[in-house]
Design an enzyme around this catalytic site. Sequence first.
Site: not given
Length: 459
Positions: A153, A274, A280, A287
């Site tokens: 979980h 970024s 970043k 992704e």
Amino acid sequence: MWGGRFASGPAEIMEEINASIGFDKRLAPQDIRGSLAHVAMLGKAGILPAEDVAKIEAGLKTVRDEIEAGSFEFRRELEDIHMSVESRLREIVGPAAGRLHTARSRNDQVATDMRLWVRDTLDALDGQAADLQQALAELALTHAGTVMPGFTHLQSAQPVTFGHHLLAYVEMLARDRGRFRDARARLNECPLGAAALAGTSFPIDRHATAASLGFDRPTANSLDSVADRDFALEALSAAAIAAVHLSRFAEEIVVWTSAQFGFVRLSDRFTTGSSIMPQKRNPDAAELVRAKSGRIIGALSGLLIVMKGLPLAYSKDMQEDKEGTFDALQTLSLCLAAMAGMVRDLEPVPEVLKVAACSGYATATDLADWLVRELGLPFRDAHHVTGRLVGEASSRGIGLEALPLAVMQAEEPRITDAVFAVLGVENSVRSRTSYGGTAPDNVRAQAEGWLKRLAGEAA
Ligand code: ARG
């Protein structure tokens, strides 16, 4: 192309919707392989004279060279790869080219081309999946004893080792590879010679063409040969399942590389910055692997929907098998390569993993097991005692191992200080020696076993 029956050519929009050359040109190598096998058989069977066979064979090789060299001109009015090759063949060798299409049809031709393409691609995917397994097993061996939190979980559950976590994906990939091979074994029958749908009156030798193209045997029913695309569906479903596995691992990389987790560091080679936020380091490749599973699953459902309800035998609907199949299998190939690259550049941060493993009362089960083993409590009672101790530690804001013995004894008087040995995460993982468990010795043996197996396959 159709000879005398047609007085006018197709409408512009007819040509546009009908043409597949824009995407089936990638079947050129398979198409020419199939034609070479077919014409050789026609010669041996005495259906074509030897001089025509020789001309056609030489011409097909020239066409192949032109396509490889990039000098071949693909024209939309020739509709598809089959007619494009044949038309160029006619320019090169003259009227003899017209004999190549004896005893076959584009229907068995395209079914053969697609099977060959899917078969080649499944073999390549199997190799790439093996390479990813190799990268994972190597990293798993290095980190067989690196403790990290195991989750259920996405809540801290029990400590595991980083190597153990990676080997879970090695097992998934092994089943993915099994599915690629199963699909390959079932597709490996040759439709060539089924002709349009009913077979042919020429004395062809389908066993010979099947063998020369590396198929196990010819397909047994001419209607089935030209009418089904289940081989592509099987390849796509194997690909979709593999893509789902990769997307789960990709998601973990995204989570693990976040500042809040910090479990792993990913190299500059697999991150982006970024344009506005200098801090970043975005895990774009992970992704994208996570996202690309969508189009692979989409290709599977797309083709299932194309095929459902089609009457036997061939219908033009089936031309729609191609773009999705090409795109999905090629996309999976890209995802496997990106994953292997990321795994090779992935650096777990043992200190962070250890701290995370120690938080969240991940050794509560070890305490309950100790109460059962040492004090003879029924597991359910041990679970209650442990639950109360976790509540006590939590209200004090400390870990279980920091709870004073007296506090523990207030819950269960027979607890001794021997209990502290099982509350450390290292001891916890070391004790998980059951088959398939996370004990570092197990993990090391499994990783070594995989590396040996993979080396054996490669040899
Ligand atoms: N381009 C077609 C396809 O991909 C080849 C088969 C055409 N057959 C036919 N009867 N029109 O399906």
